[in-house]
Enzyme design. Structure first.
Site, mmCIF file in Angstrom:
data_model
loop_
_atom_site.group_PDB
_atom_site.id
_atom_site.type_symbol
_atom_site.label_atom_id
_atom_site.label_comp_id
_atom_site.label_asym_id
_atom_site.label_seq_id
_atom_site.Cartn_x
_atom_site.Cartn_y
_atom_site.Cartn_z
ATOM 1 N N HIS A 189 -14.252 -1.101 10.282
ATOM 2 C CA HIS A 189 -14.703 -1.732 11.765
ATOM 3 C C HIS A 189 -16.181 -2.196 11.808
ATOM 4 O O HIS A 189 -16.341 -2.180 13.254
ATOM 5 C CB HIS A 189 -14.284 -0.479 12.804
ATOM 6 C CG HIS A 189 -12.517 -0.273 12.766
ATOM 7 N ND1 HIS A 189 -11.916 -1.068 13.513
ATOM 8 C CD2 HIS A 189 -12.024 0.759 12.252
ATOM 9 C CE1 HIS A 189 -10.696 -0.533 13.155
ATOM 10 N NE2 HIS A 189 -10.673 0.593 12.358
ATOM 11 N N ASP B 192 -13.819 -11.671 12.373
ATOM 12 C CA ASP B 192 -13.589 -10.448 12.991
ATOM 13 C C ASP B 192 -14.413 -10.224 13.923
ATOM 14 O O ASP B 192 -15.858 -10.378 13.667
ATOM 15 C CB ASP B 192 -13.633 -9.333 11.774
ATOM 16 C CG ASP B 192 -13.136 -7.805 12.296
ATOM 17 O OD1 ASP B 192 -12.133 -7.643 12.517
ATOM 18 O OD2 ASP B 192 -13.913 -7.087 13.062
ATOM 19 N N ASP C 229 -15.392 -6.330 7.691
ATOM 20 C CA ASP C 229 -14.007 -6.494 7.878
ATOM 21 C C ASP C 229 -13.415 -8.053 7.937
ATOM 22 O O ASP C 229 -12.601 -8.422 7.309
ATOM 23 C CB ASP C 229 -13.329 -5.956 9.330
ATOM 24 C CG ASP C 229 -13.558 -4.575 9.275
ATOM 25 O OD1 ASP C 229 -13.534 -3.865 8.424
ATOM 26 O OD2 ASP C 229 -13.369 -3.913 10.237
ATOM 27 N N MET D 229 -17.837 -8.920 23.807
ATOM 28 C CA MET D 229 -17.784 -9.066 22.549
ATOM 29 C C MET D 229 -19.117 -8.567 22.050
ATOM 30 O O MET D 229 -20.125 -9.046 22.636
ATOM 31 C CB MET D 229 -17.506 -10.262 22.080
ATOM 32 C CG MET D 229 -17.757 -10.795 20.533
ATOM 33 S SD MET D 229 -16.777 -12.253 20.023
ATOM 34 C CE MET D 229 -18.199 -13.124 20.284
#
Length: 200
Positions: free
Chosen positions: A178, A19, A183, A32
């Protein structure tokens, strides 16, 4: 499960739930910001064996690579972009460490990234791996989308699938926070449940 003879050259797959959290829709213009991964399980000709999703994990927060961001994306992840500009890991170092971790946990198996859905996370992950390390331990296509896996087993159109439509026993009891590592672990449990589920 009985052993299936006659396929000695077939390498097992090591499924790694990944994730990511990012500050925009595509890599390059956007960054990212965090990467979480957890080993979900291993599959060979004798079948799939689930792993403890908390046993082998990876997590890094990364320094942004551009000045562009979508404020709504930061609200979702809760990550502080200003803090990451100072404290975030260098992307080349973090992705190099991730690639080494993937190779280490995979042993002789072929690593496969899995995600729910995989498309967004894979786009950032693959771009970052190629951009900052020169290649990907997953190759160019070593990803598996859990949403597609469920749709196939449930005999449903892909766009009809959401977690709320899945049988409760398939879902992890963990919350979707999140936070990339939380996750990834949650999704590893979902993946193992889907692999064991016979479908409809």
């Amino acid at each position: 499960m009985a052993h299936r003879p006659g396929r000695p050259g077939l390498r097992p797959s090591l499924y790694i739930s990944v994730d990511i959290e990012a500050d925009g829709p595509i890599p390059g213009p956007y960054s990212m910001l965090s990467l979480g991964a957890a080993v979900a399980g291993r599959q060979d000709v004798d079948g799939y064996v689930a792993a403890d999703p908390e046993a082998d994990t990876f997590y890094r927060e990364l320094r942004p690579i551009s000045g562009e961001f979508v404020p709504e994306a930061l609200v979702v992840s809760g990550l502080d972009r200003d803090r990451l500009l100072v404290e975030g890991a260098d992307p080349a170092a973090a992705l190099g460490e991730f690639a080494a971790w993937v190779r280490g946990v995979s042993g002789g198996a072929q690593p496969v990234m899995c995600g729910y859905p995989a498309s967004y996370d894979w786009t950032f992950l693959y771009w970052y791996l190629v951009r900052f390390t020169g290649g990907s331990p997953f190759g160019h296509s070593g990803c598996l989308d859990m949403k597609t896996l469920y749709a196939t087993k449930a005999r449903l159109p892909l766009r009809a699938v959401a977690k709320r439509t899945m049988p409760r026993e398939l879902l992890s009891a963990r919350r979707h926070t999140h936070h990339a590592l939380d996750d990834a672990i949650e999704q590893a449990e979902l993946f193992s449940n889907l692999m064991a589920w016979p479908g409809v």
